[in-house]
Scaffold this motif. Structure first.
Motif, mmCIF file in Angstrom:
data_model
loop_
_atom_site.group_PDB
_atom_site.id
_atom_site.type_symbol
_atom_site.label_atom_id
_atom_site.label_comp_id
_atom_site.label_asym_id
_atom_site.label_seq_id
_atom_site.Cartn_x
_atom_site.Cartn_y
_atom_site.Cartn_z
ATOM 1 N N VAL A 62 0.641 -1.597 0.272
ATOM 2 C CA VAL A 62 0.114 0.069 -0.116
ATOM 3 C C VAL A 62 1.367 0.984 -0.033
ATOM 4 O O VAL A 62 0.925 1.989 -0.514
ATOM 5 C CB VAL A 62 -0.977 0.319 1.218
ATOM 6 N N ILE A 63 1.956 1.505 1.001
ATOM 7 C CA ILE A 63 2.610 2.654 0.747
ATOM 8 C C ILE A 63 3.957 2.708 -0.332
ATOM 9 O O ILE A 63 3.372 3.828 -0.773
ATOM 10 C CB ILE A 63 3.611 2.634 2.012
ATOM 11 N N THR A 64 4.129 1.879 -0.698
ATOM 12 C CA THR A 64 4.660 1.969 -2.354
ATOM 13 C C THR A 64 3.891 2.151 -3.129
ATOM 14 O O THR A 64 4.132 3.190 -3.808
ATOM 15 C CB THR A 64 4.673 0.212 -2.343
ATOM 16 N N ILE A 65 2.500 2.255 -3.453
ATOM 17 C CA ILE A 65 1.183 2.675 -4.246
ATOM 18 C C ILE A 65 1.496 3.939 -3.863
ATOM 19 O O ILE A 65 1.713 4.983 -5.000
ATOM 20 C CB ILE A 65 0.221 2.189 -4.531
ATOM 21 N N VAL A 66 1.591 4.310 -2.541
ATOM 22 C CA VAL A 66 1.250 5.355 -2.167
ATOM 23 C C VAL A 66 1.969 6.080 -2.903
ATOM 24 O O VAL A 66 2.114 7.448 -3.288
ATOM 25 C CB VAL A 66 0.558 5.831 -0.985
ATOM 26 N N GLN A 67 3.812 6.025 -2.108
ATOM 27 C CA GLN A 67 4.921 6.618 -2.335
ATOM 28 C C GLN A 67 4.869 7.094 -3.905
ATOM 29 O O GLN A 67 5.114 7.577 -4.922
ATOM 30 C CB GLN A 67 5.854 6.208 -2.251
ATOM 31 N N SER A 68 4.361 6.148 -5.099
ATOM 32 C CA SER A 68 4.677 6.310 -6.734
ATOM 33 C C SER A 68 3.938 7.019 -7.565
ATOM 34 O O SER A 68 3.911 7.839 -8.187
ATOM 35 C CB SER A 68 4.226 4.754 -7.313
ATOM 36 N N LEU A 69 2.664 6.231 -6.987
ATOM 37 C CA LEU A 69 0.840 7.327 -7.779
ATOM 38 C C LEU A 69 0.668 8.380 -6.958
ATOM 39 O O LEU A 69 0.324 9.767 -7.246
ATOM 40 C CB LEU A 69 0.238 6.561 -7.590
ATOM 41 N N GLY A 70 0.869 8.378 -5.292
ATOM 42 C CA GLY A 70 0.463 10.173 -5.080
ATOM 43 C C GLY A 70 -0.963 9.667 -4.258
ATOM 44 O O GLY A 70 -1.830 9.500 -5.198
ATOM 45 N N VAL A 71 -1.172 10.885 -3.140
ATOM 46 C CA VAL A 71 -2.940 10.942 -2.971
ATOM 47 C C VAL A 71 -2.258 12.432 -2.776
ATOM 48 O O VAL A 71 -2.100 12.830 -1.435
ATOM 49 C CB VAL A 71 -3.034 10.140 -1.266
ATOM 50 N N ALA A 77 5.611 10.970 -2.676
ATOM 51 C CA ALA A 77 6.597 11.241 -3.564
ATOM 52 C C ALA A 77 6.789 11.494 -4.684
ATOM 53 O O ALA A 77 6.915 11.923 -5.268
ATOM 54 C CB ALA A 77 7.962 11.064 -3.281
ATOM 55 N N ARG A 78 5.236 10.358 -5.411
ATOM 56 C CA ARG A 78 5.826 10.309 -6.907
ATOM 57 C C ARG A 78 7.080 10.076 -7.393
ATOM 58 O O ARG A 78 6.532 10.706 -8.185
ATOM 59 C CB ARG A 78 4.971 11.603 -7.102
ATOM 60 N N LEU A 79 7.447 9.165 -6.858
ATOM 61 C CA LEU A 79 9.229 8.736 -7.895
ATOM 62 C C LEU A 79 8.900 6.889 -7.674
ATOM 63 O O LEU A 79 7.952 6.936 -6.777
ATOM 64 C CB LEU A 79 9.447 9.616 -6.449
ATOM 65 N N PRO A 80 9.769 6.970 -8.551
ATOM 66 C CA PRO A 80 9.360 4.832 -8.327
ATOM 67 C C PRO A 80 10.729 4.922 -6.823
ATOM 68 O O PRO A 80 12.093 3.837 -7.271
ATOM 69 C CB PRO A 80 10.534 4.732 -9.373
ATOM 70 N N ILE A 81 9.939 4.495 -5.844
ATOM 71 C CA ILE A 81 10.386 4.045 -5.178
ATOM 72 C C ILE A 81 10.118 2.546 -4.624
ATOM 73 O O ILE A 81 8.846 2.496 -4.587
ATOM 74 C CB ILE A 81 10.606 5.055 -4.241
ATOM 75 N N VAL A 82 10.117 1.547 -3.998
ATOM 76 C CA VAL A 82 9.647 0.852 -2.896
ATOM 77 C C VAL A 82 9.681 0.976 -1.249
ATOM 78 O O VAL A 82 10.946 1.312 -1.338
ATOM 79 C CB VAL A 82 10.522 -0.679 -3.725
ATOM 80 N N CYS A 83 9.244 0.701 -0.972
ATOM 81 C CA CYS A 83 8.599 0.685 0.469
ATOM 82 C C CYS A 83 9.069 -0.825 1.679
ATOM 83 O O CYS A 83 8.430 -1.565 0.423
ATOM 84 C CB CYS A 83 7.532 1.487 0.906
ATOM 85 N N SER A 315 10.707 5.373 -14.072
ATOM 86 C CA SER A 315 8.839 4.975 -14.030
ATOM 87 C C SER A 315 8.617 4.676 -13.141
ATOM 88 O O SER A 315 8.544 3.530 -12.596
ATOM 89 C CB SER A 315 7.962 4.359 -15.420
ATOM 90 N N ARG A 316 7.840 6.067 -12.420
ATOM 91 C CA ARG A 316 7.028 5.558 -11.237
ATOM 92 C C ARG A 316 6.151 4.491 -11.076
ATOM 93 O O ARG A 316 5.613 4.015 -9.941
ATOM 94 C CB ARG A 316 6.741 6.948 -10.447
ATOM 95 N N TYR A 317 5.269 4.031 -12.519
ATOM 96 C CA TYR A 317 4.213 2.990 -12.627
ATOM 97 C C TYR A 317 5.192 2.106 -12.355
ATOM 98 O O TYR A 317 3.851 0.695 -11.832
ATOM 99 C CB TYR A 317 3.726 3.036 -13.986
ATOM 100 N N VAL A 321 3.570 -1.255 -9.700
ATOM 101 C CA VAL A 321 2.825 -2.906 -9.480
ATOM 102 C C VAL A 321 3.430 -3.298 -8.563
ATOM 103 O O VAL A 321 2.717 -4.618 -8.024
ATOM 104 C CB VAL A 321 3.201 -2.409 -11.775
ATOM 105 N N SER A 322 4.899 -3.197 -8.348
ATOM 106 C CA SER A 322 4.910 -3.717 -7.185
ATOM 107 C C SER A 322 4.470 -3.989 -6.125
ATOM 108 O O SER A 322 4.502 -4.596 -5.756
ATOM 109 C CB SER A 322 7.148 -2.733 -6.806
#
Length: 459
Positions: A62-71, A77-83, A315-317, A321-322
């Motif tokens: 959930v946090i990886t999706i939130v960090q990648s896509l933003g709310v 952060a809307r960056l390609p990061i995995v948490c 790509s943050r997308y 997906v991760s």
């Protein structure tokens, strides 16, 4: 028409899935090691540890999706990061659970997360006070402190058991460590990146003829389901535990700040203070979700930052997906039960390498802190010494009040507070100039000496 930044592009579906799976494989072992170590350290049964693993993967996803896509403009952060689960909060969490019980551990995480959400934006303005001198010192103490936890898993927790410190357990851990070392050093490409996972699998196979593998809890685990909120009961909030965990969250913020700055540099996308604040808010949100769903505080995984640099897929997308894959794994309890069956010596053997690596990351960070300066060297020496005292001398504070022991027995907390205060005194006041025998404004000079930057984030 403006060409979108590489961070905001969407690769074809096949590449999205392929690189998304690769990110999961890279971070998976480090992520699930935290619930394995915590569960074993506080004496939880295998089915409960399996539940922790499912919750851990779900919240990380959930946090990886939130960090990648933003709310919106709130979180991400809307960056390609995995948490994934961070080791920084693990040692305080174990101490709190042993002293006050598991509900207190999750209560302190809940308050720490709320504090983190409230302080995300102010912290983004105070990033200059967490230079490599501070973050490197804390990470070094984190890694060294957790090595003892790994050793405890190798020998076992029941001193009265016949298997306690048995040569077979130590031999199994040593074999796992050798496999991890060989794969990491001699492997090429993905084989090197998956060295720890391969070592875990090898350890499980070796444990079968040694009768150390217990799969009795797997068959009773459901195929699909969601973690039960507040599984351990209503959260509790001992003051000392809350303070210790809040300090740990601040250290996580410092760690994530460094990772966000690194991913910004790798992708070439400027990091605004708003981006940084939203990224840190993601850490705070992870703590709140962790408290509710029995998981762990998340941070940005540096090995995945390295993967972005190596593959040059920005790509943050892809990382979104991760996150979706992690969520899917998190709602399969049987999968968590299988992972929970990994024998303690196997986890301990892998933990020795992982935790020592954390310490080495801290040492590498300290290389940027200009330790040729005698004041900086003294700050690091005192802070590491103070942080390791309760680790190497466990009975040092046994006559202090029980609430104080939670703070004093946490080497990470002591090191973080010590290095932060000393850095503030000697690198951000005129006391630094006095200590160095200089005159004038010490702040500008010693900001550089501390390895910090007056303004590392774009406005």
């Amino acid at each position: 028409m403006t060409t979108p930044h590489t961070v905001d592009t969407r690769p074809p579906l096949a590449r999205l899935l392929l690189f998304g799976i690769q990110h999961v494989l890279i971070m998976y072992t480090g992520c699930v090691t935290v619930p394995l170590v915590f569960g074993a350290a506080v004496g939880l049964d295998r089915s409960t540890i399996g539940m922790l693993i499912s919750a851990d993967l779900l919240v990380a996803g959930v946090i990886t999706i939130v960090q990648s896509l933003g709310v919106g403009r709130l979180v991400g952060a809307r960056l390609p990061i995995v948490c994934g689960a961070t080791f920084v909060a693990l040692a305080p969490m174990i101490l709190i659970a042993k002293q006050y019980g598991v509900p207190a551990a999750y209560g302190s995480i809940l308050v720490g997360g709320l504090v983190g959400l409230a302080l995300a934006w102010p912290f983004a303005l105070l990033v200059r006070y967490f230079p490599p001198l501070v973050s490197g010192t804390v990470l070094t103490v984190v890694g060294i402190s957790l090595i003892g936890v790994a050793g405890g898993l190798v020998v076992g927790s029941d001193e009265g058991a016949a298997s306690f410190a048995a040569p077979s357990r130590i031999a199994l851990a040593a074999a796992v460590l050798v496999v991890a070392l060989v794969c990491t050093c001699l492997g090429r490409g993905v084989w090197s990146q998956l060295g720890v996972l391969i070592a875990l699998i090898a350890g499980v196979l070796l444990a079968i003829p040694m009768d150390l593998l217990r799969l009795d809890g797997v068959s009773s685990a459901a195929w699909f389901g969601a973690p039960h909120p507040f599984y351990f009961g209503a959260p509790q909030f001992p003051i000392a535990a809350v303070v210790a965990m809040s300090i740990a969250i601040a250290v996580v913020f410092a760690e994530s700040t460094a990772s966000l700055l690194a991913i910004s540099e790798i992708t070439g996308k400027p990091l605004s203070r708003g981006d940084l604040a939203r990224g840190l808010a993601g850490d705070g949100l992870s703590a709140v979700l962790a408290a509710v769903f029995n998981s762990f505080v998340d941070t940005i995984f540096n090995q995945n930052v390295g993967a972005v640099a190596t593959t040059r897929v920005h790509s943050r997308y892809v990382t979104a997906v991760s996150g979706a894959i992690l969520v899917l794994l998190g709602v399969i309890p049987r999968f968590g039960a299988v992972v929970a069956a990994v024998p303690e010596p196997v986890v301990g053997g892998v933990g020795l390498m992982l935790f020592a690596t954390v310490a080495l990351v801290g040492i590498d960070t300290l290389r940027r802190a200009r330790l040729t300066d005698r004041v900086n060297m003294a700050i690091v020496a005192v802070s590491i010494g103070v942080g390791l005292v309760p680790v190497l001398t466990p009975d040092l504070f046994e006559k202090f009040p029980s609430q104080a022991q939670i703070l004093l027995n946490s080497g990470i907390t002591l090191a973080a507070v010590t290095v932060f205060v000393l850095n503030l005194l000697f690198n951000h006041t005129r006391l630094g100039a006095l200590a160095r025998g200089a005159t004038g404004d010490a702040t500008a000079e010693t900001d550089s000496a501390a390895g910090g930057s007056p303004d590392p984030v774009a406005a």
